[in-house]
Each structure stands twice: as C-alpha cells, then as structure tokens.
Design an enzyme around this catalytic site. Structure first.
Site, PDB file in Angstrom:
ATOM      1  N   GLN A  45      -7.565   3.442  -9.451  1.00 15.80           N
ATOM      2  CA  GLN A  45      -6.555   2.533 -10.085  1.00 15.80           C
ATOM      3  C   GLN A  45      -6.747   1.211  -9.473  1.00 15.80           C
ATOM      4  O   GLN A  45      -6.545   1.039  -8.258  1.00 15.80           O
ATOM      5  CB  GLN A  45      -5.107   3.093  -9.792  1.00 15.80           C
ATOM      6  CG  GLN A  45      -4.052   2.335 -10.379  1.00 15.80           C
ATOM      7  CD  GLN A  45      -2.513   2.561 -10.137  1.00 15.80           C
ATOM      8  OE1 GLN A  45      -2.536   2.803  -9.019  1.00 15.80           O
ATOM      9  NE2 GLN A  45      -1.774   2.653 -11.170  1.00 15.80           N
ATOM     10  N   SER A  72      -1.378  11.627 -10.629  1.00 13.64           N
ATOM     11  CA  SER A  72      -0.889  10.257 -10.733  1.00 13.64           C
ATOM     12  C   SER A  72      -1.440   9.695  -9.526  1.00 13.64           C
ATOM     13  O   SER A  72      -1.610  10.203  -8.521  1.00 13.64           O
ATOM     14  CB  SER A  72       0.614  10.098 -10.749  1.00 13.64           C
ATOM     15  OG  SER A  72       1.197  10.027 -11.879  1.00 13.64           O
ATOM     16  N   PRO A  73      -1.659   8.381  -9.458  1.00 10.05           N
ATOM     17  CA  PRO A  73      -1.910   7.596  -8.440  1.00 10.05           C
ATOM     18  C   PRO A  73      -0.941   7.619  -7.316  1.00 10.05           C
ATOM     19  O   PRO A  73       0.319   7.320  -7.617  1.00 10.05           O
ATOM     20  CB  PRO A  73      -2.280   6.124  -8.699  1.00 10.05           C
ATOM     21  CG  PRO A  73      -1.551   6.022 -10.144  1.00 10.05           C
ATOM     22  CD  PRO A  73      -1.620   7.399 -10.641  1.00 10.05           C
ATOM     23  N   ALA A 120      -3.579   3.288  -5.971  1.00 15.61           N
ATOM     24  CA  ALA A 120      -3.839   1.871  -6.095  1.00 15.61           C
ATOM     25  C   ALA A 120      -4.792   1.409  -5.143  1.00 15.61           C
ATOM     26  O   ALA A 120      -4.564   1.449  -3.924  1.00 15.61           O
ATOM     27  CB  ALA A 120      -2.389   0.940  -6.090  1.00 15.61           C
ATOM     28  N   TYR A 154       3.647  -5.341  -9.359  1.00 17.28           N
ATOM     29  CA  TYR A 154       2.323  -5.895  -8.510  1.00 17.28           C
ATOM     30  C   TYR A 154       1.861  -7.045  -9.491  1.00 17.28           C
ATOM     31  O   TYR A 154       2.550  -7.466 -10.637  1.00 17.28           O
ATOM     32  CB  TYR A 154       1.567  -4.804  -8.642  1.00 17.28           C
ATOM     33  CG  TYR A 154       2.024  -3.934  -7.400  1.00 17.28           C
ATOM     34  CD1 TYR A 154       2.629  -4.050  -6.339  1.00 17.28           C
ATOM     35  CD2 TYR A 154       2.016  -2.423  -7.838  1.00 17.28           C
ATOM     36  CE1 TYR A 154       3.085  -3.405  -5.382  1.00 17.28           C
ATOM     37  CE2 TYR A 154       2.622  -1.482  -7.016  1.00 17.28           C
ATOM     38  CZ  TYR A 154       3.318  -2.096  -5.687  1.00 17.28           C
ATOM     39  OH  TYR A 154       3.715  -1.281  -4.988  1.00 17.28           O
ATOM     40  N   CYS A 185      -0.239   6.125  -3.379  1.00 21.29           N
ATOM     41  CA  CYS A 185      -0.413   5.307  -2.049  1.00 21.29           C
ATOM     42  C   CYS A 185      -0.564   6.081  -1.057  1.00 21.29           C
ATOM     43  O   CYS A 185       0.447   6.862  -0.874  1.00 21.29           O
ATOM     44  CB  CYS A 185       0.025   4.141  -2.066  1.00 21.29           C
ATOM     45  SG  CYS A 185       0.232   2.804  -3.234  1.00 21.29           S
ATOM     46  N   ARG A 231      -2.108   1.024 -16.776  1.00 26.76           N
ATOM     47  CA  ARG A 231      -0.630   1.325 -16.505  1.00 26.76           C
ATOM     48  C   ARG A 231       0.110   0.269 -16.620  1.00 26.76           C
ATOM     49  O   ARG A 231       0.038  -0.749 -15.778  1.00 26.76           O
ATOM     50  CB  ARG A 231      -0.399   2.146 -15.282  1.00 26.76           C
ATOM     51  CG  ARG A 231       0.862   2.427 -14.772  1.00 26.76           C
ATOM     52  CD  ARG A 231       0.930   3.480 -13.564  1.00 26.76           C
ATOM     53  NE  ARG A 231       1.421   4.727 -13.600  1.00 26.76           N
ATOM     54  CZ  ARG A 231       1.844   5.578 -13.108  1.00 26.76           C
ATOM     55  NH1 ARG A 231       1.976   5.637 -11.680  1.00 26.76           N
ATOM     56  NH2 ARG A 231       2.280   6.855 -13.470  1.00 26.76           N
TER      57      ARG A 231
HETATM   58  C1  LIG Z   1       3.896   8.730  -2.494  1.00 29.15           C
HETATM   59  C2  LIG Z   1       3.764   8.057  -3.700  1.00 29.15           C
HETATM   60  C3  LIG Z   1       2.915   7.072  -3.778  1.00 29.15           C
HETATM   61  C4  LIG Z   1       2.578   6.333  -5.226  1.00 29.15           C
HETATM   62  N1  LIG Z   1       1.787   5.295  -5.473  1.00 29.15           N
HETATM   63  C5  LIG Z   1       1.430   4.809  -6.592  1.00 29.15           C
HETATM   64  C6  LIG Z   1       0.282   4.112  -6.895  1.00 29.15           C
HETATM   65  O1  LIG Z   1      -0.542   3.979  -6.092  1.00 29.15           O
HETATM   66  N2  LIG Z   1       0.270   3.658  -7.860  1.00 29.15           N
HETATM   67  C7  LIG Z   1       0.913   4.153  -9.083  1.00 29.15           C
HETATM   68  O2  LIG Z   1       0.897   3.310 -10.261  1.00 29.15           O
HETATM   69  N3  LIG Z   1       2.229   4.739  -8.949  1.00 29.15           N
HETATM   70  C8  LIG Z   1       2.136   5.212  -7.623  1.00 29.15           C
HETATM   71  N4  LIG Z   1       3.268   6.356  -7.440  1.00 29.15           N
HETATM   72  C9  LIG Z   1       4.056   6.531  -8.567  1.00 29.15           C
HETATM   73  C10 LIG Z   1       3.472   7.963  -9.215  1.00 29.15           C
HETATM   74  O3  LIG Z   1       2.102   7.445  -9.624  1.00 29.15           O
HETATM   75  C11 LIG Z   1       4.246   8.340 -10.393  1.00 29.15           C
HETATM   76  O4  LIG Z   1       4.425   7.638 -11.372  1.00 29.15           O
HETATM   77  C12 LIG Z   1       5.776   8.454  -9.926  1.00 29.15           C
HETATM   78  O5  LIG Z   1       5.852   9.413  -9.020  1.00 29.15           O
HETATM   79  C13 LIG Z   1       6.591   9.042 -11.230  1.00 29.15           C
HETATM   80  O6  LIG Z   1       6.089  10.283 -11.627  1.00 29.15           O
HETATM   81  P1  LIG Z   1       5.751  10.572 -13.101  1.00 29.15           P
HETATM   82  O7  LIG Z   1       4.949   9.192 -13.513  1.00 29.15           O
HETATM   83  O8  LIG Z   1       5.162  11.682 -13.162  1.00 29.15           O
HETATM   84  O9  LIG Z   1       7.151  10.312 -13.859  1.00 29.15           O
HETATM   85  C14 LIG Z   1       3.505   6.780  -6.374  1.00 29.15           C
HETATM   86  C15 LIG Z   1       4.433   7.662  -5.883  1.00 29.15           C
HETATM   87  C16 LIG Z   1       4.568   8.220  -4.787  1.00 29.15           C
HETATM   88  C17 LIG Z   1       5.474   9.511  -4.678  1.00 29.15           C
END
Ligand SMILES: Cc1cc2nc3c(=O)[nH]c(=O)nc-3n(C[C@H](O)[C@H](O)[C@H](O)COP(=O)(O)O)c2cc1C
Length: 309
Positions: A112, A35-36, A70, A195, A38, A243
């Site tokens: 992303q 998953s993406p 992202a 966003y 940050c 997404r």
């Molecule tokens: C440290 C951190 C940074 C994240 N940054 C992003 C991001 O840049 N873009 C995004 O769409 N989601 C971001 N997320 C959400 C994750 O991609 C993910 O969707 C979320 O942790 C839930 O997990 P799941 O999708 O497996 O349920 C971030 C999550 C964490 C823990």
C-alpha cells in the site's frame, strides 16, 4: 470476534469467498485479503523479520492476497519514524525476501503506497501517538494541501507548492518502480484515512485556490495524477487498487455520493478495485456498529444483495 463469525452471525451470504478470482492476468486463490496494518516496527523504513513473520504467517494461513502496511513513498510521508518505507533502493532486498516467502505459500503479495500528509511525524502508538514537533528528535515538518493541522493543538503543516506536489508524484512513481523490483503482485494506493491524497480531495482539509483546490475536479486532481504516475512504471497487466475514505462522516466534508464519480473515473483509467474505507481526516463522530459502513442513508445505503438489518 473472528471476521468469519461476524459474517455467520449476521447471516451475510458470501458464497464466493473461497472461489478463485482473476484480476487482469493475476489469479487470486480466494477472496480473502489481509488488510494493510501499520506495524511501527521499522527503522529508517527498513522492513525486518517482524514483517516477514507478520505477513508471511497470513500467507501460510491461506489468504489470497497479503497487503503490507501503508509503506511510505518518502521519509516525510511516514506517519511515524517506525513506518516501513520504499523511498530507498536499499529497502528493496528485505521486501523481496518477504514477497518470495509469501508467494512460496501460494499467496499474492501487495503493498500500500502511502504519504501521510499532515498526519506525519507522530509518536509510535505505544508511546502515546502524539505529534512530534518538527524541531524535536524523530520529528519533521509535515506537508499538506493547506496549512491546517489535523488537531488545533498540533503544529500546522506546510502547504505544498507546485514543486512539492510534483515531488509527491515523482515519489509515488519511484516507489512504484521499487515495488515492481521487489516482486510485489499488487499495488494499492492509499488515498484514505486523512492522509495526503484524502486531504486533497476533502474540502475540510483543502482550502487551496489553485488547480488543486476549490472545485471537485480540482480536489480529486492529485488522486488521479498519482494514479497516472504509478501507472507510468507499474505494468498495465498487474492489479492496481486504490483505497479511499468514502465519507468524512462530517457535515461539509467528503460524502459517499462524492465517492461515486472518482470510482468511475478510476475504473476508466484501469484501476481494478476501489477499496472503500472511511473517515480519518477529522475527528468525526462515527455511529459504530456491525456493518456501519453499509448503514448510510441514501441511494448507496445498502447493496441489494445484503440482508436488511
Ligand atoms: C493495527 C492496525 C493498523 C492499520 N494500518 C492500516 C494501514 O496501514 N493502512 C490502511 O489503509 N488501513 C490500516 N488499518 C485499517 C485496516 O486496514 C482495516 O481497514 C480496519 O481494521 C477495518 O477493517 P475492515 O476494513 O475489515 O472493516 C489498520 C488497522 C489496524 C487495526
């Protein structure tokens, strides 16, 4: 708990997790996607060795696709001054190096593309996450569909005019061209988590009266136009994901039923996957528990293949 243990303890049957998948002309070695996330570890958008190690080690670990965090399509589209960006040609070289390493490990590399909208100009999480007012160092004026702040205590964003919307689309297009030049295999357009694109489709943050606000078709217009802008430069045979936040978890907001129609339109437009996340546009009360995204009432509550819980 590690993800696979959660699946095991919930007895979620994922027979295809380790089997390959082909999307357009791209072969995924299994179904595991990083998953993406940050990292807040860039300066003026430049990726560093931090990103090489963070992303590269997930490729070594066996994921099929490693998505970057992202990655901002414009400086004002960054959540914080530490976000990675792809708004300069000079950003390409380091991203290319990272991609070549990921691909050398048999994984695919994806990015992303994002614009933070009214959630831009914030401090790094470990510095407290607060909004940085536009007149302060490391701060800038955030933009949004309407001049409504995420939090009443924050400085209101600037409502985008037509020229501003055209710039957003042009920024996504230019970023997609750089994505291609950097050798990425997959683009995911970030239209979730409160966003900019989510702010447009959610009635909670969009009070416009022009063709980008009001009706459902008007509120999803920017999403569809950004997809089209990216597709002008991103080859039709390369995977394109979007997404979304499939619910705002808030009365009067975007709902899971609202997500169905755009998903069908995106499919017709050649989008390969709608990555269904949720929330982020307002401070909502989410009933968190394992599998909460599948526990909603209504016809889409639970895919038939999932066990009752
Ligand atoms: C440290 C951190 C940074 C994240 N940054 C992003 C991001 O840049 N873009 C995004 O769409 N989601 C971001 N997320 C959400 C994750 O991609 C993910 O969707 C979320 O942790 C839930 O997990 P799941 O999708 O497996 O349920 C971030 C999550 C964490 C823990």
């Amino acid at each position: 708990m590690p993800l696979l243990s959660i699946f095991a303890s919930k007895n979620i049957n994922m027979p295809n997790l380790f089997s390959p998948l082909k999307i357009k002309n791209t072969e995924f070695r299994n179904r595991i996607v990083v998953s993406p996330m940050c990292e807040y570890s860039s300066d003026d958008g430049f990726a560093t060795n931090w990103h090489l190690v963070h992303l590269g080690s997930r490729a070594v670990g066996g994921a099929a696709l490693v998505l970057t965090e992202a990655i901002a399509v414009s400086p004002e589209g960054r959540i914080s001054y530490g976000d990675t960006g792809i708004y300069k040609d000079a950003h390409i070289d380091k991203l290319k190096e990272i991609n070549e390493f990921i691909q050398s490990q048999g994984a695919l590399s994806g990015t992303q593309l994002a614009h933070a909208g009214r959630k831009a100009s914030h401090e790094l999480p470990w510095n407290g996450n607060a909004q940085i007012p536009s007149n302060q160092p490391n701060g800038w004026k955030a933009v949004a569909p309407s001049a409504i702040p995420f939090d009443a205590k924050e400085e209101a964003p600037l409502a985008l005019d037509k020229a501003g919307i055209e710039k957003v689309k042009a920024d996504f297009k230019a970023a997609a061209a750089r994505t291609l030049a950097a050798g990425f295999d997959v683009i995911e357009i970030h239209a979730a988590h409160g966003y900019l694109i989510h702010e447009f489709y959610s009635p909670l943050s969009n009070q416009r009266t022009d063709e980008y606000g009001g009706s459902f078709d008007n509120r999803i217009r920017l999403l569809l136009e950004v997809v089209e802008s990216v597709q002008q430069v991103w080859p039709a045979d390369k995977p394109l994901f979007v997404r979304i936040s499939s619910t705002d978890w808030t009365e009067g907001g975007w709902t899971i039923d609202d997500s169905v129609a755009p998903a069908a339109i995106l499919k017709d437009k050649g989008v390969d996957l709608v990555d269904c996340s949720s929330a982020g546009n307002v401070l909502a009360k989410i009933p968190l528990k394992p599998g909460y995204r599948w526990s909603l009432p209504g016809p889409l509550a639970k895919p038939a293949s999932l066990p009752a819980r």
